[in-house]
Design an enzyme around this catalytic site. Structure first.
Site, PDB file in Angstrom:
ATOM      1  N   LYS A 225       0.820  -1.212   0.000  1.00 55.46           N
ATOM      2  CA  LYS A 225       0.000   0.000   0.000  1.00 55.46           C
ATOM      3  C   LYS A 225       0.854   1.262   0.000  1.00 55.46           C
ATOM      4  O   LYS A 225       0.416   2.316  -0.451  1.00 55.46           O
ATOM      5  CB  LYS A 225      -0.973  -0.043   1.164  1.00 55.46           C
ATOM      6  CG  LYS A 225      -2.013  -1.134   0.930  1.00 55.46           C
ATOM      7  CD  LYS A 225      -3.087  -1.184   1.973  1.00 55.46           C
ATOM      8  CE  LYS A 225      -4.217  -2.120   1.556  1.00 55.46           C
ATOM      9  NZ  LYS A 225      -3.878  -3.537   1.726  1.00 55.46           N
TER      10      LYS A 225
HETATM   11  C1  LIG Z   1      -4.515  -4.625   1.156  1.00 52.48           C
HETATM   12  C2  LIG Z   1      -3.761  -5.897   1.050  1.00 52.48           C
HETATM   13  C3  LIG Z   1      -4.126  -6.916   0.132  1.00 52.48           C
HETATM   14  C4  LIG Z   1      -5.366  -6.817  -0.733  1.00 52.48           C
HETATM   15  O1  LIG Z   1      -5.228  -5.872  -1.765  1.00 52.48           O
HETATM   16  P1  LIG Z   1      -6.501  -5.320  -2.556  1.00 52.48           P
HETATM   17  O2  LIG Z   1      -5.980  -4.246  -3.452  1.00 52.48           O
HETATM   18  O3  LIG Z   1      -7.447  -4.804  -1.516  1.00 52.48           O
HETATM   19  O4  LIG Z   1      -7.073  -6.475  -3.325  1.00 52.48           O
HETATM   20  C5  LIG Z   1      -3.326  -8.046   0.045  1.00 52.48           C
HETATM   21  N1  LIG Z   1      -2.234  -8.186   0.832  1.00 52.48           N
HETATM   22  C6  LIG Z   1      -1.862  -7.251   1.723  1.00 52.48           C
HETATM   23  C7  LIG Z   1      -0.665  -7.487   2.571  1.00 52.48           C
HETATM   24  C8  LIG Z   1      -2.602  -6.070   1.857  1.00 52.48           C
HETATM   25  O5  LIG Z   1      -2.215  -5.135   2.763  1.00 52.48           O
END
Ligand SMILES: *Cc1c(COP(=O)(O)O)cnc(C)c1O
Length: 463
Positions: A112
């Site tokens: 993120k």
């Molecule tokens: C947010 C997250 C996901 C999921 O990603 P999306 O874009 O919501 O599908 C997967 N793995 C981790 C570690 C995350 O923080």
């Protein structure tokens, strides 16, 4: 570049407008009116660029006239300067066929950061020109909160109120939020679950008393700018592994469908992608939707991969719109009936459109552990549980055996040390750059799980 809502009735906005708005006012999500296309020659010419330079080239058509190429290059350089690896999103090789794209070298150890470091700078850029302040209100089950707080801490025109469910995020995740000491950062632990926190945030956005006083902004992946930033690493991986001449498949640990939708955007732009594999845990609404056309929500089962413990996947609406004929009025009806019944069938056009590029698989808890063990014992790599779910799906997928499969590594293993240790016997240590996390002082308020308490706290403490 103009953006339209998936539900057809919100006003079209430019890039600056969609970045500051988040959600469209008809309840839909914004998408570009049409996809920019890169020819194979243009893609080949991107080889060898640094990550920030590549990012600026991929983002420019989406940004349009809202930023000059020069300005955009400065922002991408600044956003990716804080990553601990020079390549920003390096590739690791597991065996002849399988690769992992390491997206966790940012400040808070999850993918993120790649989008939120950029989004924080975009907020600042667009608001400082206007002399306005944006109040971000969000709820987190862990990773979004820390990445968003890190991205906006200390910015002048942005403040952030982040709600987390008290006692239900990991110690590492909580400390990554609560040890950031900046006057514009407000952490709130509320009594209740993540869904309760999320429901309060939705009420804030719809509360006229609040929106009359504050301009409220969003940092979750309904915000288009986040997805745009994630398109870049699909190009980066492809260029490393022989693209655009050679096709790749990507396996993506999926929750809200933002990360894998960015892969769909890359394909729409002309990047040769053989398959996008949607990997879910036992909370498998997306696997059922893609394999059987059945999009129906149940109750969330907690797993070792909490960032994928979702029942409703917001960004899936963007795919249904884009492959289902881009009919906003029809999709608005479909989504309203889903909201009422918590279940819907995909149309034939949606199923067939999705099937051209997407496939899916699910991993239960035992399969998640097994994938962590395989990666460690056979390949010497520690993976976090989310990434392990992606790898499980990658190894199962029915993809042409000459096509390399890249699993997106969405979190650093040290973010989920208990699950990694249970599976492999090895307890991953925090990287040195955040190694003193447990020595830093925390700061947050605890509030009861009532809407009024949260609203009053925000109104009293907003700048
Ligand atoms: C947010 C997250 C996901 C999921 O990603 P999306 O874009 O919501 O599908 C997967 N793995 C981790 C570690 C995350 O923080």
């Amino acid at each position: 570049m103009e953006y339209v809502s998936t539900r057809g009735s919100a006003p079209a906005l430019d890039f600056e407008g969609v970045t500051l708005a988040g959600l469209a006012n008809d309840g839909g999500l914004y998408l570009p009116r049409e996809w920019p296309r890169f020819s194979q020659e243009e893609i080949a010419a991107l080889a060898g660029l640094s990550y920030p330079a590549l990012a600026a080239r991929i983002m420019q058509p989406f940004v349009g006239d809202c930023l000059t190429p020069e300005r955009l290059r400065r922002l991408t350089a600044k956003a990716y300067d804080r990553f601990s690896h020079k390549a920003v999103t390096p590739l690791g090789q597991l065996d002849e066929r399988h690769w992992v794209l390491e997206l966790f070298h940012g400040p808070t150890l999850a993918f993120k950061d790649v989008a939120l470091q950029m989004l924080g700078l975009l907020f600042e850029e667009f608001l400082s020109g206007k002399n306005e302040c944006l109040t971000i209100v969000g709820a987190t089950s862990g990773d979004t909160g820390s990445a968003a707080i890190d991205a906006v801490a200390g910015l002048e025109n942005v403040e952030i109120f982040m709600l987390h469910p008290k006692g239900r995020v990991s110690d590492v995740q909580r400390r990554q939020m609560t040890t950031v000491r900046a006057p514009n950062v407000h952490n709130i632990a509320i009594e209740g679950s993540f869904d309760d926190a999320q429901a309060m945030v939705k009420r804030i956005f719809a509360d006229g008393d609040v929106t009359a006083k504050l301009r409220i902004g969003a940092v979750n992946s309904i915000n288009w700018a986040r997805l745009m930033a994630q398109v870049v690493y699909y190009f980066a991986a492809s260029l490393q592994l022989g693209g655009p001449q050679r096709k790749l498949a990507f396996s993506v640990p999926t929750g809200n469908f933002g990360d894998v939708f960015a892969g769909h955007v890359a394909a729409r732009m002309g990047l040769p992608i053989e398959r996008l594999i949607v990997a879910t845990n036992v909370n498998d609404i997306l696997h059922r939707a893609l394999s059987q056309g059945d999009y129906s929500a149940g109750t969330v089962t907690p797993t070792a991969a909490p960032s994928m413990d979702i029942q409703v996947s917001s960004n899936f609406e963007r795919l249904l719109f884009d492959v289902g004929g881009r009919d906003g009025a029809a999709l608005a009806d479909q989504m309203h009936s889903f909201n009422a019944q918590k279940a819907m069938r995909l149309t034939n056009a949606q199923r067939e459109g999705a099937a051209r590029l997407f496939t899916s698989a699910r991993a239960d808890e035992a399969e998640t552990s097994q994938a962590m063990r395989w990666a460690y014992e056979e390949c010497g790599q520690l993976l976090d549980p989310h990434t392990a779910i992606g790898l499980h799906a990658a190894r199962l997928a029915d993809v042409d055996p000459t096509v390399p499969v890249v699993t997106l590594a969405t979190a650093h293993p040290a973010k989920f040390p208990d699950a990694v240790e249970r599976a492999t016997g090895i307890r991953p240590g925090l990287p040195a750059r955040i190694g003193d996390l447990f020595a830093r002082e925390e700061s947050y308020v605890e509030l009861p799980g009532t809407y009024e308490a949260v609203r009053d706290h925000i109104l009293e403490n907003a700048a």
